[in-house]
Structures are given as C-alpha cells and as structure tokens.
Enzyme design. Structure first.
Site, PDB file in Angstrom:
ATOM      1  N   ASP A  25      -5.769 -11.472  -0.390  1.00  0.00           N
ATOM      2  CA  ASP A  25      -5.982 -12.888  -0.704  1.00  0.00           C
ATOM      3  C   ASP A  25      -5.567 -13.802   0.446  1.00  0.00           C
ATOM      4  O   ASP A  25      -4.631 -13.502   1.182  1.00  0.00           O
ATOM      5  CB  ASP A  25      -5.159 -13.225  -1.959  1.00  0.00           C
ATOM      6  CG  ASP A  25      -5.631 -14.500  -2.618  1.00  0.00           C
ATOM      7  OD1 ASP A  25      -6.695 -15.017  -2.234  1.00  0.00           O
ATOM      8  OD2 ASP A  25      -4.932 -14.993  -3.517  1.00  0.00           O
ATOM      9  N   ASN A  27      -7.907 -15.425   2.670  1.00  0.00           N
ATOM     10  CA  ASN A  27      -8.848 -15.532   3.810  1.00  0.00           C
ATOM     11  C   ASN A  27      -9.369 -16.959   3.979  1.00  0.00           C
ATOM     12  O   ASN A  27      -9.472 -17.466   5.093  1.00  0.00           O
ATOM     13  CB  ASN A  27     -10.062 -14.620   3.590  1.00  0.00           C
ATOM     14  CG  ASN A  27      -9.686 -13.165   3.490  1.00  0.00           C
ATOM     15  OD1 ASN A  27      -8.617 -12.782   3.927  1.00  0.00           O
ATOM     16  ND2 ASN A  27     -10.556 -12.365   2.918  1.00  0.00           N
ATOM     17  N   HIS A  42     -12.896 -14.324   6.089  1.00  0.00           N
ATOM     18  CA  HIS A  42     -13.237 -13.017   5.508  1.00  0.00           C
ATOM     19  C   HIS A  42     -13.414 -11.966   6.606  1.00  0.00           C
ATOM     20  O   HIS A  42     -12.990 -10.823   6.466  1.00  0.00           O
ATOM     21  CB  HIS A  42     -14.510 -13.116   4.674  1.00  0.00           C
ATOM     22  CG  HIS A  42     -14.337 -13.946   3.431  1.00  0.00           C
ATOM     23  ND1 HIS A  42     -13.267 -13.785   2.584  1.00  0.00           N
ATOM     24  CD2 HIS A  42     -15.094 -14.941   2.899  1.00  0.00           C
ATOM     25  CE1 HIS A  42     -13.371 -14.645   1.581  1.00  0.00           C
ATOM     26  NE2 HIS A  42     -14.456 -15.364   1.751  1.00  0.00           N
ATOM     27  N   SER A  70     -14.299  -9.200  -6.686  1.00  0.00           N
ATOM     28  CA  SER A  70     -14.014  -9.057  -8.114  1.00  0.00           C
ATOM     29  C   SER A  70     -15.238  -9.404  -8.943  1.00  0.00           C
ATOM     30  O   SER A  70     -16.196 -10.022  -8.441  1.00  0.00           O
ATOM     31  CB  SER A  70     -12.852  -9.982  -8.510  1.00  0.00           C
ATOM     32  OG  SER A  70     -13.314 -11.309  -8.595  1.00  0.00           O
ATOM     33  N   THR A  71     -15.181  -9.036 -10.217  1.00  0.00           N
ATOM     34  CA  THR A  71     -16.299  -9.369 -11.116  1.00  0.00           C
ATOM     35  C   THR A  71     -16.443 -10.892 -11.227  1.00  0.00           C
ATOM     36  O   THR A  71     -17.491 -11.390 -11.624  1.00  0.00           O
ATOM     37  CB  THR A  71     -16.062  -8.754 -12.521  1.00  0.00           C
ATOM     38  OG1 THR A  71     -14.690  -8.942 -12.892  1.00  0.00           O
ATOM     39  CG2 THR A  71     -16.364  -7.272 -12.551  1.00  0.00           C
ATOM     40  N   ARG A  76     -18.655 -17.723  -6.705  1.00  0.00           N
ATOM     41  CA  ARG A  76     -18.536 -18.439  -5.425  1.00  0.00           C
ATOM     42  C   ARG A  76     -19.915 -18.877  -4.933  1.00  0.00           C
ATOM     43  O   ARG A  76     -20.931 -18.318  -5.349  1.00  0.00           O
ATOM     44  CB  ARG A  76     -17.883 -17.527  -4.392  1.00  0.00           C
ATOM     45  CG  ARG A  76     -16.486 -17.171  -4.829  1.00  0.00           C
ATOM     46  CD  ARG A  76     -15.684 -16.580  -3.730  1.00  0.00           C
ATOM     47  NE  ARG A  76     -14.310 -16.426  -4.215  1.00  0.00           N
ATOM     48  CZ  ARG A  76     -13.258 -16.327  -3.459  1.00  0.00           C
ATOM     49  NH1 ARG A  76     -13.381 -16.354  -2.150  1.00  0.00           N
ATOM     50  NH2 ARG A  76     -12.053 -16.209  -3.970  1.00  0.00           N
ATOM     51  N   LEU A 136      -5.868  10.065   3.756  1.00  0.00           N
ATOM     52  CA  LEU A 136      -5.781   8.926   2.832  1.00  0.00           C
ATOM     53  C   LEU A 136      -7.135   8.634   2.170  1.00  0.00           C
ATOM     54  O   LEU A 136      -8.182   8.745   2.819  1.00  0.00           O
ATOM     55  CB  LEU A 136      -5.320   7.693   3.620  1.00  0.00           C
ATOM     56  CG  LEU A 136      -5.342   6.356   2.912  1.00  0.00           C
ATOM     57  CD1 LEU A 136      -4.078   5.570   3.257  1.00  0.00           C
ATOM     58  CD2 LEU A 136      -6.555   5.524   3.290  1.00  0.00           C
ATOM     59  N   LEU A 196      -1.985 -10.862 -11.103  1.00  0.00           N
ATOM     60  CA  LEU A 196      -2.773  -9.666 -10.775  1.00  0.00           C
ATOM     61  C   LEU A 196      -4.277  -9.940 -10.722  1.00  0.00           C
ATOM     62  O   LEU A 196      -5.035  -9.140 -10.178  1.00  0.00           O
ATOM     63  CB  LEU A 196      -2.492  -8.542 -11.782  1.00  0.00           C
ATOM     64  CG  LEU A 196      -1.112  -7.893 -11.640  1.00  0.00           C
ATOM     65  CD1 LEU A 196      -0.869  -6.899 -12.756  1.00  0.00           C
ATOM     66  CD2 LEU A 196      -0.980  -7.192 -10.283  1.00  0.00           C
ATOM     67  N   SER A 197      -4.711 -11.052 -11.291  1.00  0.00           N
ATOM     68  CA  SER A 197      -6.129 -11.442 -11.241  1.00  0.00           C
ATOM     69  C   SER A 197      -7.080 -10.285 -11.592  1.00  0.00           C
ATOM     70  O   SER A 197      -8.048 -10.034 -10.878  1.00  0.00           O
ATOM     71  CB  SER A 197      -6.485 -11.993  -9.853  1.00  0.00           C
ATOM     72  OG  SER A 197      -5.699 -13.106  -9.557  1.00  0.00           O
ATOM     73  N   GLU A 208       5.399  -1.244  -8.819  1.00  0.00           N
ATOM     74  CA  GLU A 208       6.262  -2.314  -8.304  1.00  0.00           C
ATOM     75  C   GLU A 208       5.341  -3.357  -7.665  1.00  0.00           C
ATOM     76  O   GLU A 208       4.327  -3.009  -7.054  1.00  0.00           O
ATOM     77  CB  GLU A 208       7.227  -1.760  -7.247  1.00  0.00           C
ATOM     78  CG  GLU A 208       8.220  -0.765  -7.791  1.00  0.00           C
ATOM     79  CD  GLU A 208       9.173  -1.363  -8.819  1.00  0.00           C
ATOM     80  OE1 GLU A 208       9.528  -2.551  -8.671  1.00  0.00           O
ATOM     81  OE2 GLU A 208       9.546  -0.656  -9.766  1.00  0.00           O
TER      82      GLU A 208
HETATM   83  C1  FPP Z   1      -9.737 -13.497  -1.319  1.00  0.00           C
HETATM   84  O1  FPP Z   1      -9.442 -14.559  -0.421  1.00  0.00           O
HETATM   85  C2  FPP Z   1     -10.572 -12.522  -0.645  1.00  0.00           C
HETATM   86  C3  FPP Z   1     -11.814 -12.135  -1.054  1.00  0.00           C
HETATM   87  C4  FPP Z   1     -12.461 -12.660  -2.267  1.00  0.00           C
HETATM   88  C5  FPP Z   1     -12.598 -11.169  -0.261  1.00  0.00           C
HETATM   89  C6  FPP Z   1     -11.827 -10.065   0.390  1.00  0.00           C
HETATM   90  C7  FPP Z   1     -12.678  -9.494   1.442  1.00  0.00           C
HETATM   91  C8  FPP Z   1     -12.270  -9.072   2.656  1.00  0.00           C
HETATM   92  C9  FPP Z   1     -10.872  -9.013   3.087  1.00  0.00           C
HETATM   93  C10 FPP Z   1     -13.237  -8.645   3.706  1.00  0.00           C
HETATM   94  C11 FPP Z   1     -14.341  -7.801   3.254  1.00  0.00           C
HETATM   95  C12 FPP Z   1     -13.935  -6.440   2.879  1.00  0.00           C
HETATM   96  C13 FPP Z   1     -14.454  -5.330   3.411  1.00  0.00           C
HETATM   97  C14 FPP Z   1     -14.141  -4.017   2.807  1.00  0.00           C
HETATM   98  C15 FPP Z   1     -15.322  -5.389   4.578  1.00  0.00           C
HETATM   99  P1  FPP Z   1      -9.972 -16.014  -0.771  1.00  0.00           P
HETATM  100  O2  FPP Z   1     -11.320 -16.166  -0.196  1.00  0.00           O
HETATM  101  O3  FPP Z   1      -9.890 -16.221  -2.254  1.00  0.00           O
HETATM  102  O4  FPP Z   1      -8.941 -16.906  -0.005  1.00  0.00           O
HETATM  103  P2  FPP Z   1      -8.363 -18.296  -0.511  1.00  0.00           P
HETATM  104  O5  FPP Z   1      -7.626 -18.034  -1.795  1.00  0.00           O
HETATM  105  O6  FPP Z   1      -7.461 -18.690   0.591  1.00  0.00           O
HETATM  106  O7  FPP Z   1      -9.540 -19.219  -0.682  1.00  0.00           O
END
Ligand code: FPP
Length: 241
Positions: A25, A27, A42, A70-71, A76, A136, A196-197, A208
């Site tokens: 979270d 990005n 992202h 997520s679902t 967005r 892994l 946990l969203s 944990e």
């Molecule tokens: C949440 O941050 C993040 C996402 C909804 C997307 C996560 C995706 C990536 C890290 C990259 C793509 C993944 C792969 C496997 C290539 P947000 O956008 O909700 O951030 P904010 O809460 O600051 O707006």
C-alpha cells in the site's frame, strides 16, 4: 561514540516467518507527494516487489503472498486499472528471464476469470514454467478478496459432495488458494493504514501483524528486517498462555 552505538540485532535464521503476506500500500501517495501520476507509484511499487522477493528468497522465507489487485480495485478509474494490468503483463512477461538461475515459484491467486486472454495465458505459462521450483513461492493476489476466497472454497466443498459433518477447519484450508503453503506467520502493511482490507482473512487468524508508515515504493531491506526482528520478539500463544 561507539560506546553508545546500539548493538545490531540479528535475525535468528531458525525462527524466520515461513510465510509472509504483504499489502503493498501507498503507491499513489508516494507518487502524489512527488507531483507524479499514480501510475509512476505503481511502477515503483513493482520494482520494490522484485527487491523484496529476492531478499525473502535469499533469507530462506518459504512463501510470500502479495496483494496486487483486490476485488474492490475495479472501482478505480479505468486508466489506473488498465495501467495495473499493463504492469502485471510486463512483470509476468519478464519473469521468465529474471527468474533464470533462481528457484522461485510464481503463482497467481484469486479469481482470474475477468482478465484478458493474454494475461490468462501469461499466468498459465509462468505457473507451468515454475511449478517444480523448490525455492520461495511468490503468490501474487489478483482480483483477490479474502471473503471471496472462503466463498469459493465452500462452493468447491459443496460441489465435491462432502457431507456436512465431514467439514472441518483442515478441510476448508485444503480448498484455499494457499493450501500448499505453510501457515501465514507475518502480515506486513506499510503506508500507515491499520486494517487487513479483505486480505488473507482465514490465514491471518494467528498471523502476527506489522504496520509501518513507510510507503510501499520506499519499503526496503531495513523495513523487512525490522518487521522480521519484531516478529521474532513476539510470543505466539495461539490462544494458550
Ligand atoms: C495500493 O496502493 C496498491 C495497489 C492497489 C496496487 C499494488 C500493485 C503494485 C505494487 C505493482 C503491480 C504488481 C505487480 C505484481 C507487477 P494505493 O494505490 O492504494 O496507494 P494509496 O493508498 O497511496 O493511494
């Protein structure tokens, strides 16, 4: 000055979390704070994922499950969803060469039915390519929701004709996406949110939790070590004393 220096803490290799979950979270905020479009955040988050996967693999963590879409993320703006799909496509297309010489297994978990044929084929390809790897396991959660996962498990159980009194926790676990992985020991959520969203709802029962204000694109080895060190200090009681 050395006198005041805090003794460096070491990670105990015998008490590593076997399975780590990460809610990637922050990005969007990372990008906005730099005056950049969210997509750049992202993209930077995807780079962080590569680094953290390598670190976890080198440490000997057995499974890493990351929340990539997520679902609820379909809500967005279309342009953002499209860009996330593009990033996933890029990530999976490059995974083959980047995985060369590495022993990691990649799996996509979640309901992939709404994805494009191209993305589905890439997912099938990467599954097949890495299914026998013994290092892994990276589970990329796509169109994933914890409630949805439990509903899907219940549906499969009912379809299999299992009798009601044969249903127990062990059986339900066999139908979850993470059935082949060790139990989730540690869930990490950066970016300051403390929930946990809908991520790994069943699996988090005794995990944990570690929260931090750092935004995912800035998450690095130092934060991973902090989370693991904190995990190793916790006394896991599983409801006992
Ligand atoms: C949440 O941050 C993040 C996402 C909804 C997307 C996560 C995706 C990536 C890290 C990259 C793509 C993944 C792969 C496997 C290539 P947000 O956008 O909700 O951030 P904010 O809460 O600051 O707006």
């Amino acid at each position: 000055m050395g006198f005041f220096k805090r003794k460096e803490e070491h990670i105990d290799p015998d008490n590593l979390p076997k399975h780590i979950g990460i809610i990637m979270d922050g990005n969007g905020r990372w990008a906005s704070r730099r005056g950049l479009p969210r997509n750049v955040g992202h993209r930077s988050g995807a780079q962080t994922l590569k680094k953290i996967t390598t670190l976890c693999s080198e440490m000997g963590v057995r499974a890493l499950t990351v929340y990539a879409f997520s679902t609820e993320n379909w809500k967005r703006p279309k342009a953002e969803v499209d860009h996330l799909m593009l990033l996933l496509k890029e990530y999976l297309s490059k995974a083959e060469e980047e995985l060369a010489g590495k022993d990691n297994r990649i799996r996509v978990i979640g309901d992939i039915t709404p994805f494009s044929e191209e993305l589905k084929q890439l997912i099938a390809h990467i599954h097949k390519l890495t299914e026998h790897q013994t290092g892994l396991t990276l589970n990329i959660a796509l169109n994933y929701g914890g409630r949805n996962e439990i509903v899907a498990a219940v549906r499969h159980i009912v379809q299999s004709g299992v009798k009601a009194d044969e249903v127990d926790e062990a059986l339900v676990e066999q139908y979850l996406y993470t059935a082949e992985n060790p139990p989730v020991d540690l869930i990490i959520r950066p970016s300051g949110e403390m929930r946990l969203s809908n991520f790994l709802l069943w699996q988090s029962a005794y995990a944990e939790l570690w929260f931090s204000n750092v935004l995912w694109p800035d998450f690095n080895e130092k934060h991973l070590r902090q989370a693991i060190l904190e995990y190793q200090k916790r006394h896991r009681r599983y409801g006992g004393i």
